[in-house]
Design a protein around this motif. Structure first.
Motif, PDB file in Angstrom:
ATOM      1  N   ASN A 191      61.517  48.065  60.483  1.00  0.00           N
ATOM      2  CA  ASN A 191      60.990  47.589  61.767  1.00  0.00           C
ATOM      3  C   ASN A 191      60.374  48.737  62.565  1.00  0.00           C
ATOM      4  O   ASN A 191      60.932  49.227  63.561  1.00  0.00           O
ATOM      5  CB  ASN A 191      62.098  46.918  62.586  1.00  0.00           C
ATOM      6  N   LYS A 195      54.739  48.148  60.760  1.00  0.00           N
ATOM      7  CA  LYS A 195      55.074  46.831  60.225  1.00  0.00           C
ATOM      8  C   LYS A 195      54.465  45.728  61.075  1.00  0.00           C
ATOM      9  O   LYS A 195      53.861  44.780  60.558  1.00  0.00           O
ATOM     10  CB  LYS A 195      56.589  46.662  60.150  1.00  0.00           C
ATOM     11  N   PHE A 196      54.615  45.834  62.389  1.00  0.00           N
ATOM     12  CA  PHE A 196      54.096  44.792  63.272  1.00  0.00           C
ATOM     13  C   PHE A 196      52.563  44.782  63.278  1.00  0.00           C
ATOM     14  O   PHE A 196      51.945  43.725  63.394  1.00  0.00           O
ATOM     15  CB  PHE A 196      54.649  44.991  64.685  1.00  0.00           C
ATOM     16  N   SER A 273      58.102  38.804  58.725  1.00  0.00           N
ATOM     17  CA  SER A 273      57.251  39.886  59.226  1.00  0.00           C
ATOM     18  C   SER A 273      56.990  39.817  60.719  1.00  0.00           C
ATOM     19  O   SER A 273      56.545  40.801  61.317  1.00  0.00           O
ATOM     20  CB  SER A 273      55.900  39.858  58.495  1.00  0.00           C
ATOM     21  N   CYS A 274      57.252  38.676  61.317  1.00  0.00           N
ATOM     22  CA  CYS A 274      56.935  38.483  62.740  1.00  0.00           C
ATOM     23  C   CYS A 274      58.015  37.611  63.377  1.00  0.00           C
ATOM     24  O   CYS A 274      58.439  36.619  62.771  1.00  0.00           O
ATOM     25  CB  CYS A 274      55.563  37.832  62.877  1.00  0.00           C
ATOM     26  N   LYS A 303      56.808  41.949  71.730  1.00  0.00           N
ATOM     27  CA  LYS A 303      56.627  40.779  70.871  1.00  0.00           C
ATOM     28  C   LYS A 303      55.348  40.027  71.238  1.00  0.00           C
ATOM     29  O   LYS A 303      54.888  40.071  72.388  1.00  0.00           O
ATOM     30  CB  LYS A 303      57.839  39.843  70.981  1.00  0.00           C
TER      31      LYS A 303
END
Length: 445
Positions: A191, A195-196, A273-274, A303
């Motif tokens: 994380n 990744k995001f 992934s989200c 987020k």
């Protein structure tokens, strides 16, 4: 026989090469080679030519107007108080017994007949009328008008079902497959910020491939108002494809119920992934749990913005119905978005009581194209002294005004349910307060 199979494999290789080089790669990186623009230009000219031919052949028939009303009833926009005041103007007010007269029943009889003849709710769940036939079988029963028009109609059927439909289905399957594989792979990473970022890129690229699979032509307006992280994006709802339309331009966190089957596979891959917000069936009934999870999500400014369709059901692209107040009770920044489809190229409305999801998608993939406008409206906040219902209505009115849609107060749940008793009581209390001379509004929550 070997020559036949080798020839077939050669054709498939050429076909896949064209799909990858001319459609998928440009879609993934958000640019166009001009193929879609050329197709749309030819399509528009063809439909204009067909419309002129139809009008010339039927000059003695009145063209149907694609309005939100069928024109049978000329409604007055006044409130109950104003309309009853007009009826009572010639009647002196009684000195005793309250402000009541038997003639008031004429008002309620008239409104009841209007509602029966022209139902504001039911007509929102049927396909909107077109100004003229768009050469799609399902929008008009085909009638012979001229040989030229019949030939164009036949060529259109061949083009849509034999060339475009297989190509679109292939692109949709590739887009969904890549979405599952890509999000699952990204979900294995730690994380970290990378990744995001990768998750957003995978989501957007796959949705763009799916959008090309619908021959979507989307015009985004006022991109400076795009939803930001830590907020909630709310939009009017016409079709499940609304998600593809919005995610083609930006990435959002989805909210919804956990499903099984293929949809469940996609959901589980995406959430790796989200941080999407999926609820079990039992959890959806717990308003406090839903509110808490949504609040926790928007309070985390790292987020993605949550995407919600507060109407709770699909409406036929002519109006906006009542917004559920749940997403407006959180106190988060609301980013309104208005979506308006052009019905001339295909009917985007999903009548879920008539068509299954698979049947609907096949209808969309055999349409001419998917053309729509998306307007990003300025962020809105709940004002001091404004409750969640008032805030929801204010956002809904802004979306309806921008999209050129009719602003309705009716609950979309009336698509399958009866009018709530609380609404009937509200009308009764409103009239009672007039009769007894009470200045209170008499509204119930």
């Amino acid at each position: 026989m070997e020559d036949f199979w080798s020839g077939a494999l050669w054709v498939m290789k050429i076909w896949l090469y064209l799909i990858v080089s001319l459609i998928m790669i440009p879609a993934m990186f958000g640019f166009s080679l001009g193929i879609s623009e050329t197709y749309m230009s030819i399509l528009v000219k063809t439909l204009e030519w067909a419309t002129l031919n139809i009008q010339e052949a039927k000059t003695d028939e009145q063209t149907l107007k694609g309005s939100a009303s069928n024109g049978l009833i000329q409604r007055e926009d006044g409130s109950m108080e104003k309309e009853l005041e007009e009826l009572r103007r010639s009647r002196p007010k009684p000195s005793v017994g309250g402000d009541f007269t038997l003639s008031d029943c004429f008002y309620f009889n008239r409104r009841g007949i209007e509602s029966i003849v022209e139902d504001e709710v039911t007509q929102r769940f049927t396909s909107e009328e077109l100004v003229s036939w768009n050469l799609l079988t399902r929008t008009n029963d085909f009638q012979y008008i001229s040989l030229k028009l019949t030939l164009v109609y036949g060529i259109g059927i061949f083009l849509r079902y034999c060339i475009l439909a297989p190509l679109r289905i292939a692109l949709a399957c590739i887009g969904l497959t890549w979405l599952v594989i890509g999000t699952s792979a990204v979900g294995l990473l730690p994380n970290l910020r990378i990744k995001f970022w990768l998750s957003e890129q995978v989501h957007v690229m796959c949705y763009r491939i799916c959008a090309r699979g619908l021959s979507a032509t989307i015009r985004y307006h006022n991109r400076e108002n795009k939803p930001q992280k830590g907020g909630i994006c709310v939009a009017n709802h016409t079709s499940p494809i609304d998600i593809v339309i919005l995610c083609n331009d930006s990435c959002y966190a989805m909210v919804g119920q956990v499903h099984g089957g293929l949809m469940g596979v996609i959901q589980r891959a995406m959430v790796r992934s989200c941080p999407h917000v999926w609820f079990e069936r039992a959890e959806m009934k717990d308003r406090h749990l839903v509110t808490k999870r949504l609040t926790d999500h928007v309070n985390d400014k790292t987020k993605l913005p949550i995407l919600i369709f507060p109407e709770g059901t699909c409406v036929n692209n002519t109006s906006v119905m009542m917004f559920k107040k749940g997403s407006f009770e959180i106190g988060a920044t609301i980013y309104p978005v208005a979506i308006k489809y052009d019905p001339k190229f295909g009917d985007a409305f999903w009548n879920s009581s008539k068509y299954s999801m698979v049947s609907y998608l096949l209808r969309m993939m055999t349409s001419w194209a998917l053309v729509c406008n998306v307007w990003y409206l300025p962020a809105m906040h709940q004002q001091e002294g404004e409750d969640a219902v008032q805030f929801a209505n204010r956002v809904k009115s802004a979306i309806a005004h921008q999209g050129g849609l009719v602003d309705l107060q009716w609950d979309g749940g009336l698509k399958r349910a009866k009018v709530k008793e609380s609404f009937k009581e509200q009308q009764q209390k409103q009239y009672s307060s007039m009769v007894v001379g009470d200045d209170s509004s008499g509204h119930s929550d």
